[in-house]
Design an enzyme around this catalytic site. Structure first.
Site, mmCIF file in Angstrom:
data_model
loop_
_atom_site.group_PDB
_atom_site.id
_atom_site.type_symbol
_atom_site.label_atom_id
_atom_site.label_comp_id
_atom_site.label_asym_id
_atom_site.label_seq_id
_atom_site.Cartn_x
_atom_site.Cartn_y
_atom_site.Cartn_z
ATOM 1 N N ASP A 16 -9.141 0.112 1.710
ATOM 2 C CA ASP A 16 -9.068 0.629 0.334
ATOM 3 C C ASP A 16 -10.361 0.323 -0.413
ATOM 4 O OD1 ASP A 16 -6.566 1.511 0.826
ATOM 5 O OD2 ASP A 16 -5.536 0.318 -0.685
ATOM 6 N N ASP A 46 0.856 -1.177 0.000
ATOM 7 C CA ASP A 46 0.000 0.000 0.000
ATOM 8 C C ASP A 46 0.899 1.236 0.000
ATOM 9 O OD1 ASP A 46 -2.397 1.455 0.243
ATOM 10 O OD2 ASP A 46 -2.111 1.652 2.393
ATOM 11 N N THR A 102 -2.830 5.529 -4.357
ATOM 12 C CA THR A 102 -1.715 6.287 -3.763
ATOM 13 C C THR A 102 -0.417 6.072 -4.539
ATOM 14 O OG1 THR A 102 -1.451 4.450 -2.207
ATOM 15 C CG2 THR A 102 -2.639 6.374 -1.423
ATOM 16 N N THR A 103 -0.155 4.814 -4.918
ATOM 17 C CA THR A 103 1.065 4.518 -5.677
ATOM 18 C C THR A 103 1.016 5.222 -7.029
ATOM 19 O OG1 THR A 103 1.080 2.366 -4.606
ATOM 20 C CG2 THR A 103 2.560 2.641 -6.465
#
Length: 554
Positions: A392, A63, A96-97
């Site tokens: 998520d 994550d 997010t990545t």
């Protein structure tokens, strides 16, 4: 002031200063390093990172935001990328990545342009124009989704968990996430709002991932206060008390003089009567289950047990709020004011042993506006990663319901945006056009990274992807399992529009901010001076004048 050749010290001794191109390239290098750190975790074939902190605690995750939070980042520009990931996580819970990788790529492209003597402000303007246009295109290619469309919402949850270690059980977990979010969604004039605080996630080691369940009700991590109380109560009437079932101690020190044993007896008797009255008030209201936010006296426990009332004490305020939403009861702050109208209803209240702990389950609540998710797993690290994956999934389902729009994943949307922006670049004109084109190329980093992480040839994938999108196949993306270009819609790879929109906006904002920095002044870290904000800050104040050449401005 300038008499003779006396050097003027504006900055405090030990302050480091870096100007111009050197400052920019240093900042970009730091941002790229952060971007590369999380790059390998993107997509279903992305790998995990093991993070060990100074205390020796281990976190295994892929994550993006968790990795960046756990990494002890020092460089100020790198910290900006951590902020990008945090914002993305708060707004969407996923992507997010992608946001961090995209920021790194935008800065990489900008560095090449700066080397060609294109001014950073021009690049920033080009990026802003491209970002605005990308959001417009994103809106035009999105599709509608509704809260009643459970199948699509489950696909969105599955997509969010595809890259996580829980991907093997993602279909079952996706169903649970959709069930939980749709239960707590509240209708408003403009659509739906989802407050994820109403979904209680509880982790308990033991069992397997498939034992994870959603309950229409609340799990309170407490046991009943007295062994004589019933273990299960069917069709309970639940009293929620924000008051102690015990005798209050006086605010001020009070002295009671007792001269003979009968007075002592009367005193104790009165204390007992007061507690008995409280318990009688609870019984009179019709309640047979009591959740108390404060303490319950030993004597009160005894009386409650005699009446066959199930009681739990010292319940967290957040749990009390959830219980009120789940059962429809009111939290009462005075025992004497408790009435039958304040009671909540449920199907069942029982004490169950989960792992080593006794917990109280309040289940079978009709129209529960607060639900619980009990996560089970083999080890502590596995449970923690399941929790991150589930959060998520809950977030993406929630934002999909709120926004009512979805796009396809697998790099398909990023490629479509890149292609259309490339076509629009000619209309921009001026030097901004070059930055506009660079922005479109940077978007292709999403399918390229997906391909790299899956062990495919990124160049072949990008060529095939461009060809497919030129032919009008908007939903063509990278199928990392087959290694071919595939229709992401038929593969059920769907994301809420907010994930893409937020990633593009955050990445652009961070890249533009870093691009516009041409001077880094780092003061020497020292303990703050005791005489208030003088000392180091005085030097910093003078610094503002240094840039503009006007020393009197301060």
């Amino acid at each position: 002031m300038m008499s003779g050749q006396t050097p003027i010290l504006v900055l405090k001794e030990g302050t480091k200063r870096e100007k111009g191109r050197g400052a920019l390239s240093n900042n970009i290098a730091a941002a790229k390093a952060i971007s590369d750190a999380v790059r390998s975790t993107l997509g279903p074939r992305g790998l995990d990172k093991m993070l060990v902190d100074s205390m020796g605690d281990v976190v295994v995750t892929n994550d993006g935001v968790t990795i960046l939070k756990e990494m002890d980042v020092e460089h100020p520009a790198a910290k900006m990328l951590v902020e990008v990931a945090k914002t993305q996580d708060q707004e969407c819970g996923d992507g997010t990545t992608t946001a961090v990788v995209l920021t790194g790529e935008l800065l990489k492209k900008a560095e090449h342009l700066v080397e060609q003597n294109i001014h950073p402000t021009i690049i920033a303007q080009g990026y802003r124009l491209a970002c605005k246009r990308a959001i417009e295109i994103l809106d035009s290619i999105s599709e509608k989704v509704d809260i009643t469309n459970h199948a699509t919402l489950a696909k969105i949850a599955t997509t969010a968990m595809a890259s996580k270690s829980v991907s093997f059980n993602r279909d079952q977990l996706a169903e649970l996430c959709v069930k939980a979010v749709t239960a707590v969604a509240e209708k408003t004039e403009k659509g739906y709002t989802v407050d994820l605080d109403n979904i209680q996630v509880i982790k308990k080691q033991g069992g397997t991932m498939t034992d994870t369940q959603v309950l229409e009700g609340i799990i309170v991590d407490k046991e009943k206060v007295h062994t004589g109380m019933p273990t299960t109560v069917a069709n309970p009437k639940v009293a929620l008390l924000d008051a102690a079932l015990e005798i209050k101690k006086t605010e001020i020190d009070a002295k009671i003089e007792i001269n003979d044993p009968t007075q002592l007896n009367a005193f104790l008797q009165e204390e007992e009567n007061m507690i008995r009255k409280m318990v009688e008030q609870v019984k009179k209201s019709g309640a047979n289950v009591v959740f108390c936010q404060k303490g319950i006296d030993d004597l009160a426990q005894h009386f409650l047990a005699k009446e066959g009332i199930y009681a739990v004490r010292r319940v967290k305020k957040s749990d009390m709020d959830k219980l009120a939403k789940a059962t429809g009861g009111n939290v009462v702050s005075k025992v004497s004011e408790l009435t039958a109208d304040d009671l909540g209803l449920a199907g069942h209240v029982e004490e169950r042993k989960i792992g080593d702990d006794q917990m109280t389950f309040v289940t079978g609540c009709k129209n529960a506006k607060a639900v619980s998710m009990l996560i089970r797993g083999g080890t502590e690290h596995v449970i923690d990663e399941i929790e991150r994956s589930v959060e998520d999934a809950l977030n993406v389902v929630a934002v999909a319901i709120e926004d009512g729009k979805t796009v396809t994943g697998g790099g398909s949307t990023a490629e479509e945006l890149a292609m259309r922006l490339r076509d629009d670049a000619a209309k921009v004109g001026g030097r901004e056009q070059i930055a506009f084109e660079s922005f479109s190329e940077a978007l292709e980093t999403v399918p390229r990274t997906l391909a790299e992480n899956a062990g495919l040839d990124p160049i072949d994938i990008i060529i095939d992807l461009r060809k497919s999108h030129k032919a009008g196949k908007i939903t063509s993306g990278v199928n990392v399992v087959t290694g071919k270009i595939d229709d992401m819609k038929s593969q059920n790879v769907i994301e809420p529009i907010r994930v893409g929109r937020q990633a593009i906006e955050s990445a652009t904002d961070a890249a533009v901010m870093i691009l516009r920095i041409d001077d880094v002044i780092a003061s020497k870290s020292s303990p703050p001076p005791s005489g208030g904000p003088g000392g180091g800050m005085g030097g910093m104040g003078g610094m503002g004048g240094m840039g503009g050449g006007d020393f009197g401005e301060d």
